[in-house]
Scaffold this motif. Structure first.
Motif, PDB file in Angstrom:
ATOM      1  N   TYR A  56       0.781  -1.233   0.000  1.00  0.00           N
ATOM      2  CA  TYR A  56       0.000   0.000   0.000  1.00  0.00           C
ATOM      3  C   TYR A  56       0.816   1.288   0.000  1.00  0.00           C
ATOM      4  N   VAL A  57       2.125   1.206   0.137  1.00  0.00           N
ATOM      5  CA  VAL A  57       2.909   2.431   0.239  1.00  0.00           C
ATOM      6  C   VAL A  57       2.796   3.301  -1.007  1.00  0.00           C
ATOM      7  N   SER A  58       2.600   2.686  -2.174  1.00  0.00           N
ATOM      8  CA  SER A  58       2.491   3.446  -3.425  1.00  0.00           C
ATOM      9  C   SER A  58       1.236   4.315  -3.459  1.00  0.00           C
ATOM     10  N   GLU A  59       0.267   3.989  -2.626  1.00  0.00           N
ATOM     11  CA  GLU A  59      -0.989   4.749  -2.593  1.00  0.00           C
ATOM     12  C   GLU A  59      -0.801   6.139  -1.989  1.00  0.00           C
ATOM     13  N   LEU A  60       0.260   6.319  -1.206  1.00  0.00           N
ATOM     14  CA  LEU A  60       0.476   7.588  -0.517  1.00  0.00           C
ATOM     15  C   LEU A  60       0.585   8.772  -1.469  1.00  0.00           C
ATOM     16  N   LYS A  61       1.228   8.559  -2.629  1.00  0.00           N
ATOM     17  CA  LYS A  61       1.438   9.664  -3.568  1.00  0.00           C
ATOM     18  C   LYS A  61       0.157  10.105  -4.252  1.00  0.00           C
ATOM     19  N   HIS A  62      -0.900   9.317  -4.146  1.00  0.00           N
ATOM     20  CA  HIS A  62      -2.164   9.674  -4.783  1.00  0.00           C
ATOM     21  C   HIS A  62      -3.141  10.348  -3.815  1.00  0.00           C
ATOM     22  N   ILE A  63      -2.755  10.438  -2.565  1.00  0.00           N
ATOM     23  CA  ILE A  63      -3.633  11.041  -1.561  1.00  0.00           C
ATOM     24  C   ILE A  63      -3.565  12.568  -1.668  1.00  0.00           C
ATOM     25  N   THR A  64      -4.705  13.215  -1.708  1.00  0.00           N
ATOM     26  CA  THR A  64      -4.744  14.673  -1.861  1.00  0.00           C
ATOM     27  C   THR A  64      -4.366  15.372  -0.551  1.00  0.00           C
ATOM     28  N   LYS A  65      -4.053  16.664  -0.667  1.00  0.00           N
ATOM     29  CA  LYS A  65      -3.710  17.453   0.524  1.00  0.00           C
ATOM     30  C   LYS A  65      -4.874  17.498   1.505  1.00  0.00           C
ATOM     31  N   GLN A  66      -6.084  17.589   0.972  1.00  0.00           N
ATOM     32  CA  GLN A  66      -7.255  17.628   1.841  1.00  0.00           C
ATOM     33  C   GLN A  66      -7.399  16.334   2.637  1.00  0.00           C
ATOM     34  N   ASP A  67      -7.194  15.197   1.962  1.00  0.00           N
ATOM     35  CA  ASP A  67      -7.308  13.919   2.649  1.00  0.00           C
ATOM     36  C   ASP A  67      -6.177  13.720   3.661  1.00  0.00           C
ATOM     37  N   TRP A  68      -5.003  14.240   3.333  1.00  0.00           N
ATOM     38  CA  TRP A  68      -3.913  14.204   4.310  1.00  0.00           C
ATOM     39  C   TRP A  68      -4.288  15.003   5.553  1.00  0.00           C
ATOM     40  N   SER A  69      -4.845  16.184   5.331  1.00  0.00           N
ATOM     41  CA  SER A  69      -5.235  17.053   6.448  1.00  0.00           C
ATOM     42  C   SER A  69      -6.296  16.385   7.315  1.00  0.00           C
ATOM     43  N   LEU A  70      -7.309  15.817   6.666  1.00  0.00           N
ATOM     44  CA  LEU A  70      -8.372  15.148   7.410  1.00  0.00           C
ATOM     45  C   LEU A  70      -7.848  13.924   8.167  1.00  0.00           C
ATOM     46  N   SER A  71      -6.930  13.194   7.551  1.00  0.00           N
ATOM     47  CA  SER A  71      -6.363  12.010   8.200  1.00  0.00           C
ATOM     48  C   SER A  71      -5.537  12.403   9.424  1.00  0.00           C
ATOM     49  N   ILE A  72      -4.794  13.486   9.313  1.00  0.00           N
ATOM     50  CA  ILE A  72      -3.981  13.961  10.433  1.00  0.00           C
ATOM     51  C   ILE A  72      -4.872  14.391  11.595  1.00  0.00           C
ATOM     52  N   VAL A  73      -5.925  15.137  11.272  1.00  0.00           N
ATOM     53  CA  VAL A  73      -6.861  15.569  12.308  1.00  0.00           C
ATOM     54  C   VAL A  73      -7.527  14.359  12.954  1.00  0.00           C
ATOM     55  N   SER A  74      -7.898  13.368  12.138  1.00  0.00           N
ATOM     56  CA  SER A  74      -8.508  12.143  12.657  1.00  0.00           C
ATOM     57  C   SER A  74      -7.567  11.440  13.635  1.00  0.00           C
ATOM     58  N   GLY A  75      -6.295  11.360  13.256  1.00  0.00           N
ATOM     59  CA  GLY A  75      -5.309  10.717  14.116  1.00  0.00           C
ATOM     60  C   GLY A  75      -5.152  11.412  15.451  1.00  0.00           C
ATOM     61  N   ILE A  76      -5.204  12.735  15.441  1.00  0.00           N
ATOM     62  CA  ILE A  76      -5.088  13.508  16.682  1.00  0.00           C
ATOM     63  C   ILE A  76      -6.302  13.256  17.586  1.00  0.00           C
ATOM     64  N   PHE A  77      -7.496  13.257  16.991  1.00  0.00           N
ATOM     65  CA  PHE A  77      -8.697  12.994  17.781  1.00  0.00           C
ATOM     66  C   PHE A  77      -8.689  11.580  18.342  1.00  0.00           C
ATOM     67  N   LEU A  78      -8.209  10.617  17.553  1.00  0.00           N
ATOM     68  CA  LEU A  78      -8.133   9.239  18.025  1.00  0.00           C
ATOM     69  C   LEU A  78      -7.180   9.133  19.219  1.00  0.00           C
ATOM     70  N   ALA A  79      -6.061   9.843  19.149  1.00  0.00           N
ATOM     71  CA  ALA A  79      -5.081   9.819  20.237  1.00  0.00           C
ATOM     72  C   ALA A  79      -5.707  10.305  21.543  1.00  0.00           C
ATOM     73  N   PHE A  80      -6.405  11.419  21.488  1.00  0.00           N
ATOM     74  CA  PHE A  80      -6.996  11.963  22.714  1.00  0.00           C
ATOM     75  C   PHE A  80      -8.212  11.166  23.173  1.00  0.00           C
ATOM     76  N   HIS A  81      -8.877  10.493  22.230  1.00  0.00           N
ATOM     77  CA  HIS A  81      -9.937   9.564  22.631  1.00  0.00           C
ATOM     78  C   HIS A  81      -9.361   8.480  23.532  1.00  0.00           C
ATOM     79  N   PHE A  82      -8.237   7.891  23.110  1.00  0.00           N
ATOM     80  CA  PHE A  82      -7.615   6.840  23.905  1.00  0.00           C
ATOM     81  C   PHE A  82      -7.144   7.362  25.260  1.00  0.00           C
ATOM     82  N   ILE A  83      -6.539   8.538  25.279  1.00  0.00           N
ATOM     83  CA  ILE A  83      -6.052   9.105  26.541  1.00  0.00           C
ATOM     84  C   ILE A  83      -7.195   9.259  27.537  1.00  0.00           C
TER      85      ILE A  83
END
Length: 302
Positions: A56-83
């Motif tokens: 799946y690593v080749s898929e990274l170059k096809h991800i848009t900036k918007q999807d990167w931004s949303l994924s990063i925000v999702s990851g942050i919310f998931l982290a604090f959910h666990f905490i």
């Protein structure tokens, strides 16, 4: 559609049982909540890494900036959910914490109402009210025990709200990004977020007893990778409403495990409140499912 070799209902049951172990493994660990969360996600990422690089690593170059931004925000919310959820388990019981986290469908539909003006039927509103009543009964019982138990309930509710936001962002990204790629990115972002949080909190990343390292690894293997993978596999063969209702039995499994494995007592307010929450959420999801079926019949071409 070709039928699977294994009964999907059995796979779903195993998946729910797997995620039910999460609260127990957190409860028996001696590490702080943020440290447990960090190692759970870190080990999950490390286990996924070879598979991700190979396919799946080749898929990274096809991800848009918007999807990167949303994924990063999702990851942050998931982290604090666990905490917050793990910290709630330090303050209140497994039964109370896991039941309150299952209020996620109500938070999700509240979000669709606020942002997308989605309307609800009288039955749905009544069912939601029933679920909220159950949560009040649980919190009232915990408040009578101690202020810390009540605070644990509050943290569980906030953790529930955070996981709802994480899922809402994820639904958008998943329309364009594969499950494995999205999951890996989110888990990686969560790991980095938790690492930074642990450093600023002043908690030590080591040393911990050998048993704790085993719990960290089991958290990654059983509820995270095995449990959620089986639930995601079940989506192909079972309706999302069936899976949503099945997940409501996570607190039941967690409470039974807590009772037999760590001797945690269950209060009558937790039993009654938990049953009311599960009944209310089940009725809420059923009403939403029936509404979707009616809409599909009225607009078959949509």
């Amino acid at each position: 559609m070709e039928k699977p070799n294994i009964n999907p209902a059995l796979i779903l049951a195993i998946g729910v049982a797997a995620v039910s172990t999460s609260a127990i493994l957190v409860k028996v660990s001696t590490a702080p909540a943020e440290v447990i969360a960090f190692y759970r996600l870190l080990f999950s990422v490390l286990i996924m890494l070879p598979f991700f690089i190979l396919k799946y690593v080749s898929e990274l170059k096809h991800i848009t900036k918007q999807d990167w931004s949303l994924s990063i925000v999702s990851g942050i919310f998931l982290a604090f959910h666990f905490i917050l959820w793990f910290e709630s388990l330090n303050l209140t019981s497994v039964a109370s914490s896991t039941v309150l986290v299952t209020l996620q469908p109500l938070f999700a539909f509240l979000g669709t109402y606020l942002f997308f003006k989605e309307r609800f039927s009288v039955k749905a509103l009544f069912a939601g009210g029933v679920a909220i009543t159950g949560s009040v009964i649980i919190s009232w019982g915990d408040f009578r025990i101690s202020g810390s138990a009540f605070m644990g309930d509050i943290l569980a509710l906030v953790a529930c709200a955070l996981i709802t936001i994480y899922l809402m962002f994820g639904q958008s990204v998943r329309k364009r990004v594969s499950l494995v790629a999205y999951t890996f990115i989110v888990y990686a972002v969560s790991t980095v977020t938790l690492f930074i949080y642990v450093l600023f909190s002043g908690e030590a990343l080591h040393p911990y007893p050998t048993s704790d390292w085993l719990y960290f690894l089991l958290l990654a293997l059983i509820p995270t990778l095995l449990g959620h993978t089986l639930l995601n596999w079940s989506v192909k063969w079972l309706s999302t409403s069936t899976i949503s209702v099945a997940i409501l039995f996570e607190p039941v499994g967690a409470t039974i495990l807590a009772y037999y494995l760590i001797g945690e007592k269950v209060l009558w307010t937790q039993v009654i409140g938990g049953l009311i929450v599960i009944a209310g959420i089940s009725a809420f999801l059923l009403d939403k499912r029936m509404a979707a079926i009616r809409l599909q019949k009225e607009n078959p071409l949509q």
